[in-house]
Design a protein around this motif. Structure first.
Motif, PDB file in Angstrom:
ATOM      1  N   ARG B 187       0.811  -1.223   0.000  1.00  0.00           N
ATOM      2  CA  ARG B 187       0.000   0.000   0.000  1.00  0.00           C
ATOM      3  C   ARG B 187       0.845   1.274   0.000  1.00  0.00           C
ATOM      4  O   ARG B 187       0.324   2.370   0.083  1.00  0.00           O
ATOM      5  CB  ARG B 187      -0.977  -0.022   1.175  1.00  0.00           C
ATOM      6  CG  ARG B 187      -1.913  -1.228   1.073  1.00  0.00           C
ATOM      7  CD  ARG B 187      -3.064  -1.188   2.018  1.00  0.00           C
ATOM      8  NE  ARG B 187      -3.735  -2.489   2.070  1.00  0.00           N
ATOM      9  CZ  ARG B 187      -4.699  -2.870   1.236  1.00  0.00           C
ATOM     10  NH1 ARG B 187      -5.126  -2.047   0.304  1.00  0.00           N
ATOM     11  NH2 ARG B 187      -5.237  -4.070   1.328  1.00  0.00           N
ATOM     12  N   SER B 189       3.778   3.415  -2.128  1.00  0.00           N
ATOM     13  CA  SER B 189       4.447   3.376  -3.428  1.00  0.00           C
ATOM     14  C   SER B 189       5.954   3.496  -3.229  1.00  0.00           C
ATOM     15  O   SER B 189       6.431   4.113  -2.275  1.00  0.00           O
ATOM     16  CB  SER B 189       3.922   4.466  -4.356  1.00  0.00           C
ATOM     17  OG  SER B 189       3.969   5.697  -3.699  1.00  0.00           O
ATOM     18  N   TYR B 301      -2.915  -3.643  -5.806  1.00  0.00           N
ATOM     19  CA  TYR B 301      -1.731  -3.095  -5.134  1.00  0.00           C
ATOM     20  C   TYR B 301      -0.540  -4.032  -5.285  1.00  0.00           C
ATOM     21  O   TYR B 301       0.595  -3.588  -5.474  1.00  0.00           O
ATOM     22  CB  TYR B 301      -2.043  -2.852  -3.656  1.00  0.00           C
ATOM     23  CG  TYR B 301      -3.168  -1.856  -3.478  1.00  0.00           C
ATOM     24  CD1 TYR B 301      -2.937  -0.504  -3.696  1.00  0.00           C
ATOM     25  CD2 TYR B 301      -4.452  -2.264  -3.163  1.00  0.00           C
ATOM     26  CE1 TYR B 301      -3.953   0.415  -3.575  1.00  0.00           C
ATOM     27  CE2 TYR B 301      -5.486  -1.358  -3.036  1.00  0.00           C
ATOM     28  CZ  TYR B 301      -5.232  -0.008  -3.248  1.00  0.00           C
ATOM     29  OH  TYR B 301      -6.241   0.901  -3.137  1.00  0.00           O
ATOM     30  N   TYR B 350     -14.498   7.177  -0.357  1.00  0.00           N
ATOM     31  CA  TYR B 350     -13.081   7.266  -0.740  1.00  0.00           C
ATOM     32  C   TYR B 350     -12.791   6.581  -2.075  1.00  0.00           C
ATOM     33  O   TYR B 350     -11.639   6.420  -2.453  1.00  0.00           O
ATOM     34  CB  TYR B 350     -12.184   6.681   0.358  1.00  0.00           C
ATOM     35  CG  TYR B 350     -12.643   5.358   0.924  1.00  0.00           C
ATOM     36  CD1 TYR B 350     -12.396   4.165   0.256  1.00  0.00           C
ATOM     37  CD2 TYR B 350     -13.344   5.302   2.129  1.00  0.00           C
ATOM     38  CE1 TYR B 350     -12.837   2.944   0.771  1.00  0.00           C
ATOM     39  CE2 TYR B 350     -13.790   4.093   2.652  1.00  0.00           C
ATOM     40  CZ  TYR B 350     -13.528   2.915   1.961  1.00  0.00           C
ATOM     41  OH  TYR B 350     -13.975   1.724   2.466  1.00  0.00           O
ATOM     42  N   SER B 353     -10.603   8.758  -4.348  1.00  0.00           N
ATOM     43  CA  SER B 353      -9.191   8.922  -3.976  1.00  0.00           C
ATOM     44  C   SER B 353      -8.421   7.615  -4.184  1.00  0.00           C
ATOM     45  O   SER B 353      -7.246   7.625  -4.544  1.00  0.00           O
ATOM     46  CB  SER B 353      -9.064   9.433  -2.553  1.00  0.00           C
ATOM     47  OG  SER B 353      -9.655   8.537  -1.656  1.00  0.00           O
ATOM     48  N   ARG B 354      -9.083   6.474  -4.008  1.00  0.00           N
ATOM     49  CA  ARG B 354      -8.389   5.207  -4.278  1.00  0.00           C
ATOM     50  C   ARG B 354      -8.049   5.068  -5.761  1.00  0.00           C
ATOM     51  O   ARG B 354      -6.973   4.615  -6.132  1.00  0.00           O
ATOM     52  CB  ARG B 354      -9.261   4.007  -3.854  1.00  0.00           C
ATOM     53  CG  ARG B 354      -9.486   3.884  -2.374  1.00  0.00           C
ATOM     54  CD  ARG B 354      -8.241   3.364  -1.649  1.00  0.00           C
ATOM     55  NE  ARG B 354      -8.359   3.589  -0.215  1.00  0.00           N
ATOM     56  CZ  ARG B 354      -8.960   2.747   0.621  1.00  0.00           C
ATOM     57  NH1 ARG B 354      -9.476   1.627   0.173  1.00  0.00           N
ATOM     58  NH2 ARG B 354      -9.042   3.032   1.900  1.00  0.00           N
ATOM     59  N   ALA B 356      -7.624   7.503  -7.840  1.00  0.00           N
ATOM     60  CA  ALA B 356      -6.550   8.459  -8.127  1.00  0.00           C
ATOM     61  C   ALA B 356      -5.194   7.898  -7.698  1.00  0.00           C
ATOM     62  O   ALA B 356      -4.227   7.924  -8.462  1.00  0.00           O
ATOM     63  CB  ALA B 356      -6.829   9.770  -7.407  1.00  0.00           C
ATOM     64  N   GLU B 357      -5.134   7.358  -6.490  1.00  0.00           N
ATOM     65  CA  GLU B 357      -3.863   6.814  -5.993  1.00  0.00           C
ATOM     66  C   GLU B 357      -3.326   5.736  -6.909  1.00  0.00           C
ATOM     67  O   GLU B 357      -2.129   5.657  -7.167  1.00  0.00           O
ATOM     68  CB  GLU B 357      -4.068   6.186  -4.608  1.00  0.00           C
ATOM     69  CG  GLU B 357      -4.089   7.162  -3.457  1.00  0.00           C
ATOM     70  CD  GLU B 357      -4.719   6.524  -2.212  1.00  0.00           C
ATOM     71  OE1 GLU B 357      -5.217   7.280  -1.375  1.00  0.00           O
ATOM     72  OE2 GLU B 357      -4.731   5.270  -2.109  1.00  0.00           O
ATOM     73  N   PHE B 358      -4.227   4.899  -7.382  1.00  0.00           N
ATOM     74  CA  PHE B 358      -3.795   3.810  -8.256  1.00  0.00           C
ATOM     75  C   PHE B 358      -3.184   4.360  -9.548  1.00  0.00           C
ATOM     76  O   PHE B 358      -2.058   4.032  -9.914  1.00  0.00           O
ATOM     77  CB  PHE B 358      -4.974   2.882  -8.549  1.00  0.00           C
ATOM     78  CG  PHE B 358      -4.722   1.898  -9.649  1.00  0.00           C
ATOM     79  CD1 PHE B 358      -3.669   0.984  -9.544  1.00  0.00           C
ATOM     80  CD2 PHE B 358      -5.518   1.877 -10.787  1.00  0.00           C
ATOM     81  CE1 PHE B 358      -3.421   0.058 -10.560  1.00  0.00           C
ATOM     82  CE2 PHE B 358      -5.279   0.961 -11.808  1.00  0.00           C
ATOM     83  CZ  PHE B 358      -4.222   0.051 -11.691  1.00  0.00           C
ATOM     84  N   GLU B 360      -2.081   7.250 -10.209  1.00  0.00           N
ATOM     85  CA  GLU B 360      -0.902   8.084  -9.978  1.00  0.00           C
ATOM     86  C   GLU B 360       0.373   7.254  -9.830  1.00  0.00           C
ATOM     87  O   GLU B 360       1.477   7.780  -9.890  1.00  0.00           O
ATOM     88  CB  GLU B 360      -1.113   8.960  -8.728  1.00  0.00           C
ATOM     89  CG  GLU B 360      -1.930  10.208  -9.015  1.00  0.00           C
ATOM     90  CD  GLU B 360      -1.297  11.108 -10.058  1.00  0.00           C
ATOM     91  OE1 GLU B 360      -0.173  11.574  -9.830  1.00  0.00           O
ATOM     92  OE2 GLU B 360      -1.919  11.333 -11.128  1.00  0.00           O
ATOM     93  N   ARG B 361       0.234   5.970  -9.632  1.00  0.00           N
ATOM     94  CA  ARG B 361       1.440   5.146  -9.554  1.00  0.00           C
ATOM     95  C   ARG B 361       1.992   4.862 -10.952  1.00  0.00           C
ATOM     96  O   ARG B 361       3.063   4.275 -11.086  1.00  0.00           O
ATOM     97  CB  ARG B 361       1.177   3.881  -8.730  1.00  0.00           C
ATOM     98  CG  ARG B 361       1.023   4.238  -7.235  1.00  0.00           C
ATOM     99  CD  ARG B 361       0.617   3.080  -6.357  1.00  0.00           C
ATOM    100  NE  ARG B 361       1.750   2.221  -5.981  1.00  0.00           N
ATOM    101  CZ  ARG B 361       1.676   1.289  -5.010  1.00  0.00           C
ATOM    102  NH1 ARG B 361       0.551   1.130  -4.335  1.00  0.00           N
ATOM    103  NH2 ARG B 361       2.724   0.542  -4.738  1.00  0.00           N
TER     104      ARG B 361
END
Ligand SMILES: Nc1ncnc2c1ncn2[C@@H]1O[C@H](COP(=O)(O)OP(=O)(O)OP(=O)(O)O)[C@@H](O)[C@H]1O
Ligand SMILES: [Mg+2]
Lengths: 461, 586
Positions: B187, B189, B301, B350, B353-354, B356-358, B360-361
């Motif tokens: 979780r 990066s 992840y 959320y 945002s999840r 987005a986080e994914f 953004e990796r």
């Protein structure tokens, strides 16, 4: 370990009962619920150290709070399977109802089964000839596939399912090793009788196992029925090496039962009130189709479902389509035109056909002819739409030839008799004959060589 | 309390957030997702049937992590990196519960070449050894992030298992063993030096993508589409043909047979560039729809973290996730069991945002261990909107975080126009950034040609509205020509069968030649028509057929054949020109 028995419930809500102060009870454990001599079966759907929530498969009708006895059996819901089940009829949770003896030898298996390890699967490639041109030619069924029929009220899905099971064969193989598992969820007595009597009549199929939960049977029992049936199918396929065709009908009734259960559990609903996990729930059954490396048998599934209001975007057909390997969609419009089987070919698809047709499987030209027939028939729809506006006379010459092709295609290729069993060669040749209605310049999906070999233009007149 | 995959355990003081725990007598693997007082909420990665209140829960002291080292390539893992082949040999063809296995093989001896000397100063991320993991991939052993110092007790090059200590990195107050493998929590990066702008396309060999909606190396793309519109086939095509060094394919809540297909097919297919079997650069994560949903949540992840590890070696990694909607649904299901307040359509607040986080990796970065080397992760996520309706939450949120949108169109799929990527609804925001690359590496005119073809297609779209109402016959000849050429583009260029031996992969130069010739045809035809020549004259059947079929008749290694086609077309028009001149003179 002694079985735990409790007297009295704290609450009854829809198909759920709540029991307080229970200890040592497992999640998903089976429960016997007894009320004045009558015993029902249930399953623990939620537990904490204070209470257990149990769903009762036969429903809670007639139970009361203080006289109901609950016995936790310390195991998950199981069904006894053996070769003795062939030819027998069971209720929706796997108890014999044909008046025959109990299954004596056999093993108990968890009805939820276990997921096939993706690394153990074998990719399905064997073409099953159904003898139905629309299917064999354009949406080929493959052994180990899950290919549902999307239907609607009053459409002949039962007849089609019967015809498929009667005619289904694998080239160069006798049919001895073949079994049908038939699971009925909430369907009418007449429909069940129609299908069963047909299975029995056809000499080729002696091995039918039937699980019946009919329209007037308890709704919640339907949650278990397809799982019980698939457990039987997996046993016959992967322990006994049989090729099993599973017919699950009607999945819409199953989903409605699930929705009812979910609502009474107070879960947050997703689209149209169905639970958010409907996809995973359906997948846990549909994914039980397949083949396994180094094992002889196979499980092929033909689930049947009726689309509420003929709406293919309704969650039940939608989520099914997202899991199965294609779909056979019945069309009311074709039915009105008198076409049997009324298979709407454009929304229909078999995803596994690409690896099970062509040279070495069916015939080298198969992939191209089918692609060409799809493309041409899709053009027919556009031309028809245009013709309805500007009139047929105003159409270009080419467009008129498409109209002719379309009519002939529906009349000769899609339509066939209830007992008409066409070989794949007949189907493909018929396809070529109909493509003769179109000029060669329109046939871009077939190769030049194939044109030379099979194509014969039907002169204009 | 047990509620499906969610379990609450008391007396868990000391356990960490996201720690891996073993639940119950069967020792089911789980992860702590909420801590409140001494109660831990655990998401269990295996079926919880039979689990009882008051069964023991043990902490492991480790965060949910992946094991990174030689042996990853060619493997199939489940969502929490359990090796499925090993599970198969341990527990048979069906997945049983409570079985654990190390992700990597601890017995296998690898040929290790050590790249540093005793006493060298080494930095985090620095490549200190290498192993030829497969004939296609050199596995670079790096000093883990956050560790720097002097290399001591350095082993000589030789054959070692992954557990061997290759060297000890000593800093002022700490000593760290560097082995052939390292662990990293999924979780979090992995760090890099800096993010770089996109500069180079990820060539996919799919014409509609490369020519019209290209994705850059390090880019993020979404493929939304209803069932059966071609998400998986497109993802498989990219996994096969994209010019990446490493492919990570995540089957997230989809079909078992699709994984089998990859496992059976990839070892036999050769990478058109390296000539090596495709499996030798591929890692599969298979958490199919019938496997536990919480492991489906984790699979995404697990996948990106492995991708980051290879990026850190300086590789271009392409990651496909099929389908991110199933991942979002797993979030929803777990959130529901936690009785969280739902937002749109039952998804947790959320969700966005999840997502987005994914995405953004993804990115092109300067890697940690070097001053001048770059690595990239391109992410291509499939989206499965309910009812094929793109206005639902997962599609709309995804759209905000990707720069490439390949919209699949049901009506194209029904008409068997494949890939059914809509040329009207799709977009790529990378196009302008990649113009230079295409000019330098394909042809100075390539981007211009692509724009012209697209404008013909969109004019055609307008004309189609008219045709639907009154038929094609009423159009003037120059517009009819547009419709005809657009049709050549649709059938002869945009359509590309994934199952064709010749056309499944289309080289960039072939794309350019095809486009050039079709537009040349249009220009010549158009100039004749503007001089009053009848359209039937220019729509010669043989010529049109040649244009429609050249994708199949000319293979990637025989591009010189296009010269012949060009010549045929030129002489066809030359003689038409001549004929017309004569008519005019007479
Ligand atoms: N590029 C292509 N070339 C040839 N056929 C294709 C192509 N793309 C899709 N198809 C056809 O469409 C079918 C469905 O495609 P696919 O399995 O990729 O759909 P999907 O969008 O992943 O659906 P689901 O959401 O249900 O998984 C394939 O089995 C194949 O027959
Ligand atoms: Mg798919």
């Amino acid at each position: 370990m002694p079985l735990k028995e409790y007297m009295g419930l704290s609450q009854i809500n829809g198909p759920l009962i709540f029991i307080e102060n229970v200890g040592n009870v497992g999640y998903n454990e089976v429960v016997e619920v007894t009320f004045r001599q009558e015993t029902r079966i249930g399953q623990v759907v939620q537990i904490s150290d204070k209470f257990a929530v149990v769903q009762v498969f036969q429903g809670t009708e007639g139970l009361n709070v203080n006289e109901t006895k609950v016995k936790f059996l310390g195991k998950t819901l199981q069904v006894k399977v053996s070769e003795e089940i062939l030819g027998r009829t069971f209720n929706g949770i796997g108890e014999p109802i044909d008046g025959g003896v109990d299954i004596i030898n056999g093993v108990y298996q968890d009805i939820n089964g276990f997921p096939i390890n993706p690394a153990s699967r074998m990719y399905p490639r064997n073409f099953i000839q159904t003898g139905i041109s629309a299917i064999d030619g354009l949406m080929t069924l493959i052994r180990g596939q899950k290919l549902p029929i999307f239907s609607g009220n009053g459409l002949p899905h039962n007849r089609l399912a019967v015809q498929i099971t009667k005619q289904a064969k694998i080239k160069g193989e006798e049919s001895g090793n073949f079994a049908i598992v038939f699971a009925a969820m909430g369907i009418k007595h007449d429909d069940a009788r129609f299908m069963l009597s047909n299975f029995e009549e056809s000499g080729a199929i002696k091995n039918v196992v039937t699980f019946l939960n009919l329209a007037d049977d308890p709704t919640i029992e339907r949650i278990a029925t397809p799982r019980v049936a698939l457990t039987a199918a997996e046993y016959l396929a992967f322990e006994k090496g049989m090729h099993v065709l599973v017919i699950l009908t009607d999945m819409t009734n199953y989903c409605e039962a699930l929705r009812e259960l979910s609502t009474s559990r107070g879960e947050v609903p997703s689209r149209k009130g169905y639970p958010g996990y409907l996809y995973s729930d359906l997948a846990s059954m549909y994914e039980r189709a397949g083949m396994i490396r180094n094992k002889r048998g196979s499980v092929t599934q033909i689930p049947i479902l009726s689309m509420p209001n003929d709406d293919i975007t309704h969650p039940i057909p939608d989520l099914t389509g997202y899991i199965t390997e294609g779909q056979i969609v019945l069309s009311r419009e074709l039915q009105r035109k008198g076409v049997y089987p009324p298979i709407g070919i454009l929304p229909s698809l078999s995803r596994l056909m690409k690896d099970g047709i062509g040279e070495g499987y069916t015939r080298a030209d198969h992939p191209h002819v089918s692609s060409q027939l799809f493309a041409a028939y899709s053009r027919v729809q556009e031309v028809r739409a245009l013709a309805s506006i500007i009139g047929e006379e105003e159409l270009t010459n080419i467009d008129r030839r498409y109209l002719k092709f379309g009519d002939a295609f529906e009349r000769e290729f899609l339509s066939q008799g209830y007992d008409e069993d066409r070989s794949i060669e007949e189907t493909l040749d018929l396809g070529w004959k109909l493509l003769g209605n179109l000029p060669p310049s329109e046939l871009t999906r077939v190769s030049e060589e194939e044109l030379k070999k099979y194509y014969k233009e039907i002169g204009e007149n | 309390m047990v509620n499906g995959p969610v379990v609450k355990a008391k007396e868990m003081t000391g356990v960490m957030m996201h720690e891996v725990v073993k639940v119950g007598k069967l020792k089911l693997t789980g992860e702590v997702i909420v801590l409140e007082g001494d109660t831990a909420t655990i998401q269990v990665y295996e079926e919880t049937s039979g689990l009882k209140p008051n069964e023991p829960v043990e902490g492991t002291g480790k965060l949910l992590s992946v094991m990174l080292g030689p042996g990853l390539i060619g493997s199939v893992f489940d969502g929490i990196q359990r090796p499925l082949e090993v599970l198969r040999s341990k527990s048979g063809d069906f997945l049983q519960r409570g079985i654990s296995a190390e992700p990597l093989d601890f017995e296998k001896q690898w040929d290790v070449e050590i790249l540093v000397n005793e006493g060298d100063e080494v930095k985090e991320g620095q490549i200190v050894a290498k192993v030829n993991e497969t004939s296609a991939v050199e596995h670079r052993i790096m000093v883990p992030p956050n560790i720097s110092g002097k290399a001591t007790k350095v082993q000589k090059s030789g054959k070692y298992t992954i557990d061997t200590v290759l060297m000890i990195v000593e800093s002022k107050d700490e000593k760290h063993e560097v082995k052939l493998y390292q662990n990293w929590p999924v979780r979090v990066s992995r760090p890099y030096k800096e993010r770089l702008a996109p500069s180079e396309p990820l060539i996919t060999g799919q014409r509609v993508i490369d020519t019209f909606f290209p994705i850059s190396k390090g880019g993020a793309a979404a493929i939304p589409g209803g069932f059966g519109t071609g998400k998986t086939v497109t993802q498989h095509q990219l996994a096969k043909w994209a010019d990446a060094d490493i492919i990570l394919y995540i089957g997230c809540g989809e079909r078992g047979n699709e994984m089998t297909e990859v496992l059976e097919e990839f070892p036999k297919l050769m990478d058109p560039r390296s000539g090596k079997p495709l499996m030798e650069r591929t890692i599969l994560i298979a958490n199919t729809s019938n496997m536990p949903v919480s492991a489906r949540e984790a699979s995404i992840y697990t996948g990106v973290t492995i991708a980051e590890y290879f990026r850190d070696m300086g590789y271009n990694v392409a990651l496909m996730a099929d389908s991110t909607s199933r991942w979002a649904e797993a979030l929803r299901e777990i959130s529901g069991r936690l009785e969280e307040m739902p937002a749109e359509e039952g998804f947790p607040p959320y969700l966005s945002s999840r997502i987005a986080e994914f995405y953004e990796r993804a990115g092109r970065v300067r890697i940690l261990g070097s001053e001048d080397q770059n690595g990239s992760i391109s992410i291509i996520g499939a989206v499965s909107p309910p009812g094929g309706d793109f206005s639902e939450p997962v599609t709309t949120h995804t759209k905000r975080f990707v720069r490439c949108f390949w919209a699949l169109d049901k009506s194209l799929a029904n008409a068997r126009h494949y890939p059914s990527i809509s040329w009207l609804d799709s977009y790529s925001e990378y196009t302008t950034e990649l113009v230079d690359w295409f000019e330098q590496n394909v042809d100075p005119n390539f981007s211009k040609l692509s724009k012209r073809a697209m404008s013909l297609l969109s004019e055609d779209n307008n004309l189609q509205q008219i045709i639907k109402l009154v038929g094609e016959d009423v159009l003037p000849d120059d517009q009819k020509l547009i419709v005809r050429v657009a049709n050549i583009l649709k059938v002869g260029y945009l359509q590309q069968s994934a199952f064709s031996d010749v056309d499944a992969f289309c080289d960039m130069h072939k794309q350019h030649e095809m486009l050039r010739i079709i537009l040349m045809y249009y220009d010549r035809a158009n100039s004749l028509i503007s001089k009053g020549v009848a359209i039937s004259e220019v729509l010669e059947e043989k010529i049109v057929n040649t244009l429609m079929r050249m994708k199949e008749t000319v293979s990637n290694d025989k591009l010189e054949y296009f010269k012949q086609i060009e010549q045929t077309i030129r002489s066809f028009f030359d003689s038409l020109d001549e004929k017309y001149e004569k008519v005019k003179e007479a």
